[in-house]
Design a protein around this motif. Structure first.
Motif, PDB file in Angstrom:
ATOM      1  N   LYS A  14     -22.353 -73.548  11.537  1.00 15.42           N
ATOM      2  CA  LYS A  14     -23.790 -73.248  11.495  1.00 15.42           C
ATOM      3  C   LYS A  14     -24.090 -71.793  11.855  1.00 15.42           C
ATOM      4  CE  LYS A  14     -25.174 -77.923  12.923  1.00 15.42           C
ATOM      5  NZ  LYS A  14     -25.816 -78.692  14.015  1.00 15.42           N
ATOM      6  N   GLY A  15     -23.071 -71.062  12.327  1.00 18.83           N
ATOM      7  CA  GLY A  15     -23.277 -69.674  12.748  1.00 18.83           C
ATOM      8  C   GLY A  15     -23.724 -68.791  11.593  1.00 18.83           C
ATOM      9  N   ASN A  16     -24.271 -67.631  11.939  1.00 21.33           N
ATOM     10  CA  ASN A  16     -24.796 -66.715  10.935  1.00 21.33           C
ATOM     11  C   ASN A  16     -23.670 -66.169  10.058  1.00 21.33           C
ATOM     12  OD1 ASN A  16     -25.659 -63.642  10.259  1.00 21.33           O
ATOM     13  ND2 ASN A  16     -27.423 -64.994  10.205  1.00 21.33           N
ATOM     14  N   LYS A  17     -23.700 -66.483   8.775  1.00 22.95           N
ATOM     15  CA  LYS A  17     -22.616 -66.102   7.866  1.00 22.95           C
ATOM     16  C   LYS A  17     -22.574 -64.592   7.633  1.00 22.95           C
ATOM     17  CE  LYS A  17     -22.615 -70.547   5.437  1.00 22.95           C
ATOM     18  NZ  LYS A  17     -23.575 -71.179   6.355  1.00 22.95           N
ATOM     19  N   SER A  18     -23.725 -63.936   7.620  1.00 27.34           N
ATOM     20  CA  SER A  18     -23.760 -62.491   7.384  1.00 27.34           C
ATOM     21  C   SER A  18     -22.989 -61.738   8.462  1.00 27.34           C
ATOM     22  CB  SER A  18     -25.212 -61.997   7.347  1.00 27.34           C
ATOM     23  OG  SER A  18     -25.905 -62.544   6.269  1.00 27.34           O
ATOM     24  N   SER A  19     -23.251 -62.081   9.744  1.00 31.12           N
ATOM     25  CA  SER A  19     -22.585 -61.375  10.831  1.00 31.12           C
ATOM     26  C   SER A  19     -21.099 -61.717  10.894  1.00 31.12           C
ATOM     27  CB  SER A  19     -23.257 -61.702  12.173  1.00 31.12           C
ATOM     28  OG  SER A  19     -23.285 -63.098  12.402  1.00 31.12           O
ATOM     29  N   GLY A  20     -20.735 -62.967  10.574  1.00 28.48           N
ATOM     30  CA  GLY A  20     -19.332 -63.361  10.602  1.00 28.48           C
ATOM     31  C   GLY A  20     -18.506 -62.615   9.569  1.00 28.48           C
ATOM     32  N   SER A  21     -18.989 -62.580   8.323  1.00 28.93           N
ATOM     33  CA  SER A  21     -18.253 -61.875   7.268  1.00 28.93           C
ATOM     34  C   SER A  21     -18.259 -60.370   7.499  1.00 28.93           C
ATOM     35  CB  SER A  21     -18.850 -62.204   5.894  1.00 28.93           C
ATOM     36  OG  SER A  21     -20.219 -61.845   5.846  1.00 28.93           O
ATOM     37  N   ALA A  22     -19.370 -59.840   8.031  1.00 28.14           N
ATOM     38  CA  ALA A  22     -19.459 -58.406   8.297  1.00 28.14           C
ATOM     39  C   ALA A  22     -18.485 -57.986   9.397  1.00 28.14           C
ATOM     40  CB  ALA A  22     -20.883 -58.038   8.701  1.00 28.14           C
ATOM     41  N   ALA A  23     -18.284 -58.830  10.403  1.00 30.00           N
ATOM     42  CA  ALA A  23     -17.347 -58.521  11.491  1.00 30.00           C
ATOM     43  C   ALA A  23     -15.924 -58.388  10.959  1.00 30.00           C
ATOM     44  CB  ALA A  23     -17.408 -59.600  12.568  1.00 30.00           C
TER      45      ALA A  23
END
Length: 331
Positions: A14-23
């Protein structure tokens, strides 16, 4: 009643996908830029490397916060954990500020003591082209996430202007990724211009100037994101568009005549709705209760509304509900 336990895997999903992929993307970019800086000594490359490192650390923090914010309310924390993401974003702001300071400091150092990095300029150009492409890709993904969370549609080049206009309505982690990758893409382009100019001309001061400009753009991101999350921590009313959507759902019931009072509080990407609605006169208590629960169920069907508290009274014959837009217009 025992509280239902949530698995870590379900929260991560459920975490924010934008921040996960950007990291993940920025971690790889940071390593490549670090190697390029070590080989060439370019100040512009140093500035973009620091920005990518800051982005990586920030987005790890933000993704972690977005995961924790998805935890369901408990007896001890009945309003849920929506504001946790604001705390993590504030930590990210501190990281950006420190990195921005180091970048500006390096820029002034390069102005006083310019270096000749023309020998390996092609390494910097290749790395920066890859970086601009990667940051631009993440930025376009963040644009789509902003449009999705703001419930607006746009196609082609309009995605840029519409997402920029509505970025304030997106979730805190999405806003952070959007702003950071906007600056990363712009900063990478600026750094490449500086690398090419210093490689083919004697104007080596541009290397330091570029670093300082990128540093100040990072400060701008820190201020914007910091302000947004400070407001979120205090507790902020939902945007007028959200209030209008909630009011439309309530008024859609034929027995609802007015909204006596309503408050919608935003926490992270979720909304808490409290209201007192007026129903047609002459209804029995049982019928009125049924209408209240029906309206509540309709509101709770919206995935962005976490809880609803409604009260009911008989129609008092006076219009009480005034939309935010009208209040703003006449205040």
């Amino acid at each position: 009643m025992a509280e239902e336990k949530e698995s870590l895997a379900s929260l991560i999903r459920k975490g924010n996908k934008s921040s996960g992929s950007a990291a993940v993307g920025n971690a790889g970019i940071s390593v490549v830029k670090g190697i390029a800086f070590a080989l060439t000594g370019s100040g512009s490359m140093f500035a973009t490397m620091m920005h990518s490192i800051a982005d990586t650390i920030n987005q790890i923090f933000v993704f972690t916060g977005s995961v924790l914010a998805e935890k369901k309310p408990t007896r001890r924390f009945p309003d849920g954990f929506g504001r946790v993401i604001n705390i993590f974003c504030m930590v990210a702001v501190i990281v950006v500020t420190v990195m921005a300071y180091e970048t500006i400091l390096e820029g002034f150092h390069l102005i006083k003591h310019p270096t000749d990095a023309s020998g390996g300029y092609w390494i910097n150009v290749i790395v920066l082209l890859l970086s601009i492409a990667a940051d631009g890709f993440v930025w376009t993904k963040a644009m789509k996430e902003v449009l999705h969370e703001a419930h607006v549609e746009a196609k082609g080049l309009k995605k840029f202007t519409v997402s920029l206009k509505n970025v304030g309505r997106a979730a805190p982690p999405t806003r952070l990724v959007y702003y950071e990758d906007l600056v990363a893409t712009t900063g990478g382009t600026l750094a490449m211009i500086a690398v090419l100019v210093t490689a083919f001309t004697d104007f080596h001061l541009l290397d330091g100037v570029s670093s300082i400009l990128i540093g100040f753009m990072m400060v701008g991101v820190a201020f914007r994101v910091g302000f947004d999350n400070m407001v979120g921590l205090i507790g902020v009313a939902a945007p007028p568009e959200i209030e209008r959507r909630v009011a439309d759902i309530i008024f859609n019931d034929p027995y609802v005549t007015d909204i006596y009072q309503m408050r919608i509080l935003q926490e992270g990407r979720y909304y808490h709705v409290e209201g007192l609605i007026e129903l047609k006169r002459g209804l029995s208590l049982a019928d009125a209760d049924d209408i209240k629960f029906k309206v509540k169920d309709k509101l709770m069907s919206d995935p962005h509304i976490s809880d609803v508290t409604l009260g009911i009274i008989e129609d008092n014959g006076v219009r009480n509900y005034v939309p935010q837009e009208e209040l703003t217009e006449y205040s």
